[in-house]
Design an enzyme around this catalytic site. Sequence first.
Site, PDB file in Angstrom:
ATOM      1  N   ASP A  98      -1.636  -7.287  -5.775  1.00 28.86           N
ATOM      2  CA  ASP A  98      -2.705  -7.167  -4.939  1.00 28.86           C
ATOM      3  C   ASP A  98      -2.616  -8.074  -3.611  1.00 28.86           C
ATOM      4  O   ASP A  98      -1.988  -8.961  -3.982  1.00 28.86           O
ATOM      5  CB  ASP A  98      -3.879  -7.532  -6.092  1.00 28.86           C
ATOM      6  CG  ASP A  98      -5.350  -7.476  -5.401  1.00 28.86           C
ATOM      7  OD1 ASP A  98      -5.522  -8.278  -4.652  1.00 28.86           O
ATOM      8  OD2 ASP A  98      -5.985  -6.603  -6.139  1.00 28.86           O
TER       9      ASP A  98
ATOM     10  N   ARG B 242      -1.592  -0.686  -6.755  1.00 32.68           N
ATOM     11  CA  ARG B 242      -2.327  -1.557  -7.692  1.00 32.68           C
ATOM     12  C   ARG B 242      -1.907  -1.129  -9.123  1.00 32.68           C
ATOM     13  O   ARG B 242      -1.885  -2.241 -10.023  1.00 32.68           O
ATOM     14  CB  ARG B 242      -3.921  -0.985  -7.706  1.00 32.68           C
ATOM     15  CG  ARG B 242      -4.678  -1.157  -6.510  1.00 32.68           C
ATOM     16  CD  ARG B 242      -4.929  -2.687  -6.398  1.00 32.68           C
ATOM     17  NE  ARG B 242      -5.742  -3.186  -5.141  1.00 32.68           N
ATOM     18  CZ  ARG B 242      -6.780  -3.042  -5.250  1.00 32.68           C
ATOM     19  NH1 ARG B 242      -7.599  -2.699  -6.104  1.00 32.68           N
ATOM     20  NH2 ARG B 242      -7.318  -3.456  -4.073  1.00 32.68           N
TER      21      ARG B 242
ATOM     22  N   LEU C  98      -6.548   7.268  15.242  1.00 31.41           N
ATOM     23  CA  LEU C  98      -7.219   8.254  14.056  1.00 31.41           C
ATOM     24  C   LEU C  98      -5.778   9.042  13.651  1.00 31.41           C
ATOM     25  O   LEU C  98      -5.347   9.902  14.226  1.00 31.41           O
ATOM     26  CB  LEU C  98      -8.065   9.206  14.392  1.00 31.41           C
ATOM     27  CG  LEU C  98      -9.096  10.029  13.514  1.00 31.41           C
ATOM     28  CD1 LEU C  98      -9.720   8.979  12.466  1.00 31.41           C
ATOM     29  CD2 LEU C  98      -9.619  11.188  13.992  1.00 31.41           C
TER      30      LEU C  98
ATOM     31  N   GLY D  47       0.788  -1.208   0.207  1.00 30.54           N
ATOM     32  CA  GLY D  47       0.155   0.079   0.088  1.00 30.54           C
ATOM     33  C   GLY D  47       0.904   1.421   0.016  1.00 30.54           C
ATOM     34  O   GLY D  47       0.490   2.281   0.872  1.00 30.54           O
TER      35      GLY D  47
ATOM     36  N   ILE E 218      -0.862   6.638   4.671  1.00 24.50           N
ATOM     37  CA  ILE E 218       0.398   6.160   5.663  1.00 24.50           C
ATOM     38  C   ILE E 218       1.519   5.652   4.866  1.00 24.50           C
ATOM     39  O   ILE E 218       2.699   6.125   5.184  1.00 24.50           O
ATOM     40  CB  ILE E 218      -0.015   5.251   6.760  1.00 24.50           C
ATOM     41  CG1 ILE E 218      -1.349   5.644   7.550  1.00 24.50           C
ATOM     42  CG2 ILE E 218       1.048   4.844   7.380  1.00 24.50           C
ATOM     43  CD1 ILE E 218      -1.917   4.552   8.166  1.00 24.50           C
TER      44      ILE E 218
ATOM     45  N   ALA F  83      -1.043  -1.862   3.833  1.00 25.19           N
ATOM     46  CA  ALA F  83      -2.138  -1.825   2.923  1.00 25.19           C
ATOM     47  C   ALA F  83      -3.585  -2.470   3.632  1.00 25.19           C
ATOM     48  O   ALA F  83      -3.233  -3.490   4.214  1.00 25.19           O
ATOM     49  CB  ALA F  83      -1.816  -2.294   1.557  1.00 25.19           C
TER      50      ALA F  83
ATOM     51  N   LYS G 289      -2.563   8.589  -8.697  1.00 28.87           N
ATOM     52  CA  LYS G 289      -2.409   8.013  -7.325  1.00 28.87           C
ATOM     53  C   LYS G 289      -0.915   7.526  -6.902  1.00 28.87           C
ATOM     54  O   LYS G 289      -0.746   7.600  -5.859  1.00 28.87           O
ATOM     55  CB  LYS G 289      -3.201   6.318  -7.511  1.00 28.87           C
ATOM     56  CG  LYS G 289      -4.541   6.449  -7.605  1.00 28.87           C
ATOM     57  CD  LYS G 289      -5.206   5.150  -7.513  1.00 28.87           C
ATOM     58  CE  LYS G 289      -6.705   5.187  -7.524  1.00 28.87           C
ATOM     59  NZ  LYS G 289      -7.413   3.782  -7.254  1.00 28.87           N
TER      60      LYS G 289
ATOM     61  N   LYS H 104      -9.833  -6.063  10.922  1.00 27.57           N
ATOM     62  CA  LYS H 104      -8.438  -5.717  11.535  1.00 27.57           C
ATOM     63  C   LYS H 104      -8.208  -6.370  12.715  1.00 27.57           C
ATOM     64  O   LYS H 104      -7.168  -6.932  13.157  1.00 27.57           O
ATOM     65  CB  LYS H 104      -8.481  -4.144  11.977  1.00 27.57           C
ATOM     66  CG  LYS H 104      -8.548  -3.301  10.773  1.00 27.57           C
ATOM     67  CD  LYS H 104      -7.735  -3.288   9.612  1.00 27.57           C
ATOM     68  CE  LYS H 104      -6.232  -3.079  10.144  1.00 27.57           C
ATOM     69  NZ  LYS H 104      -5.337  -2.947   9.017  1.00 27.57           N
TER      70      LYS H 104
END
Length: 339
Positions: A60, A33, A195, A8, A13, A81, A40, A170
């Site tokens: 992926d 991706r 957060l 990711g 992050i 990710a 992106k 998670k």
Amino acid sequence: MKRVCITGAGGYIGSWVVKLLLSKGYMVNGTVRDPCDETKNGHLKKLENAEERLHLFKADLLDFESLCAAFAGCSGVLHVASPVPLHVASNIPGSRVPNPQVEILDPAILGTQNVLNACLQAKVEKVVVVSSGSAVLVNPKWPPDMELDESCWTDIEYANSIQDWYGVSKTTAEMEALNFGKQHSLTVVTICPSLIIGPMLQSTINATSLLLLSYIKGEGRSVIDTMENLKRPYTDVRDLSEAILLLYENPESNGRYVCSAYSLGTKEVVAKMQSLFPGYNYPTTFIDRRDIPPLNSKKLLKLGWNYRPLEETIVDTIKNYEETGLMENGKPFPSMIRF
């Protein structure tokens, strides 16, 4: 020179982790991706030292072979990710995910399983799995006056009953990751951030940045002058990146770590923002809600983690929003998103 892979890499992050690793002299593999998608991922290629030391892989989480290719030759993997649905950041009551199995559960749970198995095949030495505060916070049996630390796990059965699919995903993925490490003699460390706020490197806005922006812009709120005064735990994205690298580099890191710098009500955060950047359209009325219990980061602090002052985060974040045009009218809120 050590080579590390970040899953990711183009996300909120992941981008900061890539930037940090490049600044520390690492060779970096990053999974995305589509490496050719400049919207992106173009920002990654512009980072200092990226041309010499960053290699982006098309991968992926549900494609085991693509992960194996990205991890080849790496001494470590930082598994960042995971999809973060809007309702996780917004706390919008009744928010629904149309297909939780496909959108949330499979990428998080099966994706993490694939990452760990690919790490075994690539003979990776250490894995840091980025979990979430959502794997800690949802436990109705936890005493309400106690801070939440690493011993507290989200109650999966309860999270299922309230359709908190992100919390389920998670928590399940993190538990399986730690068990996998023990069963296969692979060093696996997990981190549960609160957060995440702070400036963005990527051009597409993420869920938690949308929430913070709604504190400043009336068009991001359901009622222009009103917001819920909910106490939330916050951490700067750059401090989280430092924590992830600390867990990777420190041989004493073990098990899971909570990562949270502040626990503040919306009213407190807005007051701080208003004192630093007066003149924006801040809410004036606050409706009290049941607070999210504070997260305890003593284990991470003891390992050597530090975090920056909240004022620095606010200044850097709002300047970033101004520079990228997010403060303009009509940006970036689609008509269906309101906090």
